[in-house]
Write a protein that holds these residues in place. Structure first.
Motif, mmCIF file in Angstrom:
data_model
loop_
_atom_site.group_PDB
_atom_site.id
_atom_site.type_symbol
_atom_site.label_atom_id
_atom_site.label_comp_id
_atom_site.label_asym_id
_atom_site.label_seq_id
_atom_site.Cartn_x
_atom_site.Cartn_y
_atom_site.Cartn_z
ATOM 1 N N VAL A 14 1.085 -1.952 -0.064
ATOM 2 C CA VAL A 14 -0.021 0.109 -0.265
ATOM 3 C C VAL A 14 0.901 0.675 -0.081
ATOM 4 N N LEU A 15 1.974 1.358 1.287
ATOM 5 C CA LEU A 15 2.951 2.727 0.600
ATOM 6 C C LEU A 15 3.624 2.383 -0.521
ATOM 7 N N THR A 16 4.027 1.751 -1.162
ATOM 8 C CA THR A 16 4.895 1.371 -2.139
ATOM 9 C C THR A 16 3.611 2.541 -3.031
ATOM 10 N N LEU A 17 2.857 1.695 -3.358
ATOM 11 C CA LEU A 17 1.627 2.006 -4.031
ATOM 12 C C LEU A 17 1.367 3.691 -4.161
ATOM 13 N N LEU A 18 0.896 3.945 -2.705
ATOM 14 C CA LEU A 18 0.590 5.421 -2.544
ATOM 15 C C LEU A 18 2.290 6.632 -2.551
ATOM 16 N N ALA A 22 1.733 6.787 -6.924
ATOM 17 C CA ALA A 22 0.272 7.803 -6.331
ATOM 18 C C ALA A 22 1.078 9.354 -6.771
ATOM 19 N N TYR A 23 1.731 9.418 -5.468
ATOM 20 C CA TYR A 23 2.243 10.969 -5.420
ATOM 21 C C TYR A 23 2.832 10.888 -6.299
ATOM 22 N N PRO A 24 4.167 10.742 -7.189
ATOM 23 C CA PRO A 24 4.634 10.962 -7.911
ATOM 24 C C PRO A 24 4.050 11.371 -9.123
ATOM 25 N N LEU A 25 2.794 10.552 -9.854
ATOM 26 C CA LEU A 25 2.071 11.263 -10.759
ATOM 27 C C LEU A 25 1.219 12.248 -10.870
ATOM 28 N N LEU A 26 0.884 12.441 -9.372
ATOM 29 C CA LEU A 26 0.336 13.165 -8.827
ATOM 30 C C LEU A 26 0.718 14.650 -8.915
ATOM 31 N N THR A 28 3.655 15.166 -10.475
ATOM 32 C CA THR A 28 3.761 15.273 -11.918
ATOM 33 C C THR A 28 2.533 15.730 -12.490
ATOM 34 N N ARG A 29 1.771 15.835 -12.629
ATOM 35 C CA ARG A 29 1.150 16.122 -13.505
ATOM 36 C C ARG A 29 -0.119 17.276 -12.739
ATOM 37 N N LEU A 30 0.406 17.378 -11.679
ATOM 38 C CA LEU A 30 -0.056 19.467 -11.217
ATOM 39 C C LEU A 30 1.477 20.491 -11.922
ATOM 40 N N ALA A 31 2.283 19.525 -11.713
ATOM 41 C CA ALA A 31 3.392 20.093 -12.094
ATOM 42 C C ALA A 31 2.600 21.220 -13.992
ATOM 43 N N GLN A 32 2.634 19.638 -14.279
ATOM 44 C CA GLN A 32 2.475 19.917 -15.747
ATOM 45 C C GLN A 32 1.547 21.070 -15.929
ATOM 46 N N TRP A 33 0.422 20.834 -14.933
ATOM 47 C CA TRP A 33 -0.770 22.082 -15.897
ATOM 48 C C TRP A 33 -0.769 23.152 -15.081
ATOM 49 N N LEU A 34 -0.038 23.832 -13.831
ATOM 50 C CA LEU A 34 0.134 24.629 -13.269
ATOM 51 C C LEU A 34 1.857 25.399 -13.877
ATOM 52 N N PHE A 35 2.435 24.145 -14.854
ATOM 53 C CA PHE A 35 3.431 25.044 -14.554
ATOM 54 C C PHE A 35 4.439 24.264 -15.821
ATOM 55 N N PRO A 36 3.457 24.485 -16.783
ATOM 56 C CA PRO A 36 4.114 23.775 -18.258
ATOM 57 C C PRO A 36 4.752 24.002 -18.184
ATOM 58 N N SER A 37 5.491 24.895 -18.590
ATOM 59 C CA SER A 37 6.853 25.334 -19.729
ATOM 60 C C SER A 37 7.792 25.229 -19.077
ATOM 61 N N GLN A 38 8.212 24.811 -17.375
ATOM 62 C CA GLN A 38 8.636 24.233 -16.435
ATOM 63 C C GLN A 38 9.044 22.606 -16.576
#
Length: 196
Positions: A14-18, A22-26, A28-38
């Motif tokens: 569970v901790l490995t998945l989280l 899950a956390y790195p994907l979240l 990464t997605r937030l960074a791509q959405w909030l700061f697409p160029s960077q």
């Protein structure tokens, strides 16, 4: 033993998945959405193709281009995977020789230029990747670039002024010129006697 091992394995999975999926994907997605160029590497695009990054310098050596700060990375200049300074102090003979060699190269590329060489053209930055030079370093090279490209000196100096980035909020940092952006703007200019 099974009663102890099973909860530990479930918790491990569970901790490995989280934390490992899950956390790195979240993030990464937030960074791509909030700061697409960077998030995409702060790439500088030209004609739909990446030509460099706004964060990492490039090794310009052609006299028709502005040259950036020397790179301290090895085995090749501006190698982002080997970011570091040279760790050579001001009294280190190797640094003194390197600076002399860089001054000689600048003088050889523009023998008529008797102005003092700006320090940022002969010394590397702390990380060895700096894409910027001072306006003084850009203006030091302006006559050479104008002569080689057959452009009026005033036009090249005006371009340097246009490409000079001022300190953030007018307070933090120093005026600076992004070498790649300056060279791209220079490439967009036409020589004086170029056809139409």
């Amino acid at each position: 033993m099974k009663t102890i091992l099973r909860p530990e394995l479930v918790l491990f999975l569970v901790l490995t998945l989280l934390t490992g999926v899950a956390y790195p994907l979240l993030v990464t997605r937030l960074a791509q959405w909030l700061f697409p160029s960077q998030a995409a590497g702060s790439l500088i695009m030209q004609g739909g193709k990446p030509v460099g990054s706004s964060l990492i310098g490039q090794d310009f050596t052609d006299p028709k281009n502005f040259w950036g700060r020397p790179s301290a990375t090895g085995p090749m200049p501006y190698n982002a995977s080997a970011s570091s300074g040279s760790n050579q102090g001001p009294l280190n003979p190797a640094l003194v020789e390197a600076v002399k060699g860089r001054i000689d190269a600048l003088r050889a590329a523009d023998p008529g230029n008797a102005n003092p060489v700006p320090v940022d053209l002969v010394t590397a930055s702390a990380n060895g990747l700096d894409p910027h030079i001072s306006p003084a370093a850009a203006n030091y090279q302006a006559a050479r670039v104008a002569r080689v490209r057959n452009l009026p000196l005033e036009q090249v100096q005006k371009l340097v002024a246009q490409e000079t980035e001022m300190p953030w909020l007018g307070l933090l940092g120093e005026p600076r010129v992004h070498v790649l952006r300056l060279n791209l703007a220079l490439d967009a200019l036409k020589p004086v006697n170029a056809p139409g």
